[in-house]
Design a protein around this motif. Structure first.
Motif, PDB file in Angstrom:
ATOM      1  N   ILE A   3       0.834  -1.200   0.000  1.00 27.91           N
ATOM      2  CA  ILE A   3       0.000   0.000   0.000  1.00 27.91           C
ATOM      3  C   ILE A   3       0.872   1.255   0.000  1.00 27.91           C
ATOM      4  CG2 ILE A   3      -1.626   1.353   1.381  1.00 27.91           C
ATOM      5  CD1 ILE A   3      -2.810  -1.352   2.326  1.00 27.91           C
ATOM      6  N   GLY A   4       1.889   1.261   0.864  1.00 30.62           N
ATOM      7  CA  GLY A   4       2.778   2.405   0.927  1.00 30.62           C
ATOM      8  C   GLY A   4       3.504   2.647  -0.386  1.00 30.62           C
ATOM      9  N   LEU A  35       1.077   4.085  -2.983  1.00 30.29           N
ATOM     10  CA  LEU A  35       0.820   5.499  -2.714  1.00 30.29           C
ATOM     11  C   LEU A  35       1.978   6.387  -3.165  1.00 30.29           C
ATOM     12  CD1 LEU A  35      -0.811   5.575   0.859  1.00 30.29           C
ATOM     13  CD2 LEU A  35      -1.804   6.495  -1.252  1.00 30.29           C
ATOM     14  N   GLY A  79       3.464  -0.508  -7.188  1.00 30.52           N
ATOM     15  CA  GLY A  79       2.589  -1.229  -6.274  1.00 30.52           C
ATOM     16  C   GLY A  79       2.458  -2.694  -6.666  1.00 30.52           C
ATOM     17  N   LEU A 123       7.012   5.150   1.958  1.00 34.28           N
ATOM     18  CA  LEU A 123       6.317   6.358   1.496  1.00 34.28           C
ATOM     19  C   LEU A 123       7.276   7.402   0.945  1.00 34.28           C
ATOM     20  CD1 LEU A 123       3.422   6.943   4.051  1.00 34.28           C
ATOM     21  CD2 LEU A 123       3.268   6.309   1.657  1.00 34.28           C
ATOM     22  N   TYR A 165      -4.450  -4.166  -3.527  1.00 41.68           N
ATOM     23  CA  TYR A 165      -4.118  -3.152  -2.524  1.00 41.68           C
ATOM     24  C   TYR A 165      -3.240  -2.066  -3.144  1.00 41.68           C
ATOM     25  CZ  TYR A 165      -5.750  -5.891   1.529  1.00 41.68           C
ATOM     26  OH  TYR A 165      -6.510  -6.563   2.454  1.00 41.68           O
ATOM     27  N   GLY A 166      -2.205  -2.498  -3.876  1.00 48.03           N
ATOM     28  CA  GLY A 166      -1.274  -1.550  -4.473  1.00 48.03           C
ATOM     29  C   GLY A 166      -1.936  -0.656  -5.508  1.00 48.03           C
ATOM     30  N   ALA A 173      -4.216   1.866  -3.787  1.00 43.15           N
ATOM     31  CA  ALA A 173      -3.409   2.923  -3.180  1.00 43.15           C
ATOM     32  C   ALA A 173      -2.905   3.887  -4.250  1.00 43.15           C
ATOM     33  CB  ALA A 173      -2.245   2.315  -2.412  1.00 43.15           C
ATOM     34  N   MET A 206      -5.372   6.397  -5.347  1.00 41.87           N
ATOM     35  CA  MET A 206      -5.568   7.474  -4.384  1.00 41.87           C
ATOM     36  C   MET A 206      -4.357   8.407  -4.312  1.00 41.87           C
ATOM     37  SD  MET A 206      -8.573   6.860  -3.345  1.00 41.87           S
ATOM     38  CE  MET A 206      -8.669   8.026  -1.966  1.00 41.87           C
ATOM     39  N   ARG A 207      -3.333   8.107  -5.089  1.00 36.03           N
ATOM     40  CA  ARG A 207      -2.044   8.786  -4.984  1.00 36.03           C
ATOM     41  C   ARG A 207      -2.170  10.306  -5.158  1.00 36.03           C
ATOM     42  NH1 ARG A 207       2.783   9.369  -8.600  1.00 36.03           N
ATOM     43  NH2 ARG A 207       4.613   9.136  -7.236  1.00 36.03           N
TER      44      ARG A 207
END
Length: 202
Positions: A24-25, A28, A35, A93, A161-162, A165, A168-169
């Motif tokens: 996820i991190g 993002l 991801g 991140l 998940y990736g 994320a 939503m980046r």
């Protein structure tokens, strides 16, 4: 292949843990491609544990307190390093808009290492897979098949998940305060995961 195995495996894979958090991190911070690459790396990190379970090495790890402790504390140290790097904007991140080979290598290395240095995965597979393997000839082939399905499910769920994320980046990275807060949250979560691993016993 039983429905019980598929449902249980899906619950296990979908439950957020170290690998999911890292994927996820990465999504993002670095986008969809990274991801998915992180999901692939985390999946590769489960291979040695699956091999250990199939070959019986997990029994040795479970019986040897020293071997278990060495791998466990190596995992704790790496998780704490990930927490420190994330806090310092050099971890999961760390924003990277490029697709350099060095960046890809970092994603792959970190994803594999996170799962590789978790001895509980080996013992988990040692206890989990045999429950769905019938006695008699073909047991090894059955375990290999179940392992392949588990790895595929891991990759698909982590990739989802990736990608989510990554979608939503733009909403996250345009808000510096949100990025700073998420960086601290991810770092704190890595510390919590390190603490949980340190307290785990065989």
């Amino acid at each position: 292949m039983s429905t019980a195995f598929l449902v249980t495996a899906l619950v296990i894979v979908a439950t957020p843990g170290t690998g999911a958090l890292y994927t996820i991190g990465t999504g993002l911070a670095r986008g969809t491609k990274a991801g998915i690459l992180a999901a692939f790396a985390c999946t590769l990190g489960t291979v040695p544990h699956l091999v250990a379970a199939i070959t019986g090495l997990a029994a040795v790890l479970q019986a040897s307190g020293v071997a278990f402790a060495v791998i466990k504390y190596a995992g704790v140290v790496y998780l704490l390093y990930m927490a420190w790097a994330t806090w310092r904007d050099r971890g999961a991140l760390s924003v990277d808009s490029g697709d350099s080979k060095a960046s890809a290598r970092t994603v792959i290395y970190s994803g594999i290492t996170l799962n590789l240095l978790n001895p509980k995965l080996t013992i988990f597979f040692f206890a989990f897979l045999p429950q769905f393997v019938p006695d008699g000839n073909g047991a090894t082939a059955t375990m290999l098949g179940l392992s392949a399905v588990f790895m595929l499910m891991t990759f698909v769920v982590f990739a989802a998940y990736g990608m989510f994320a990554a979608a939503m980046r733009d909403h996250v990275l345009t808000r510096p305060r949100v990025v700073a807060a998420m960086r601290k949250l991810f770092a704190a979560t890595f510390v919590a995961l390190a603490g949980r691993l340190a307290l785990q016993s065989r």
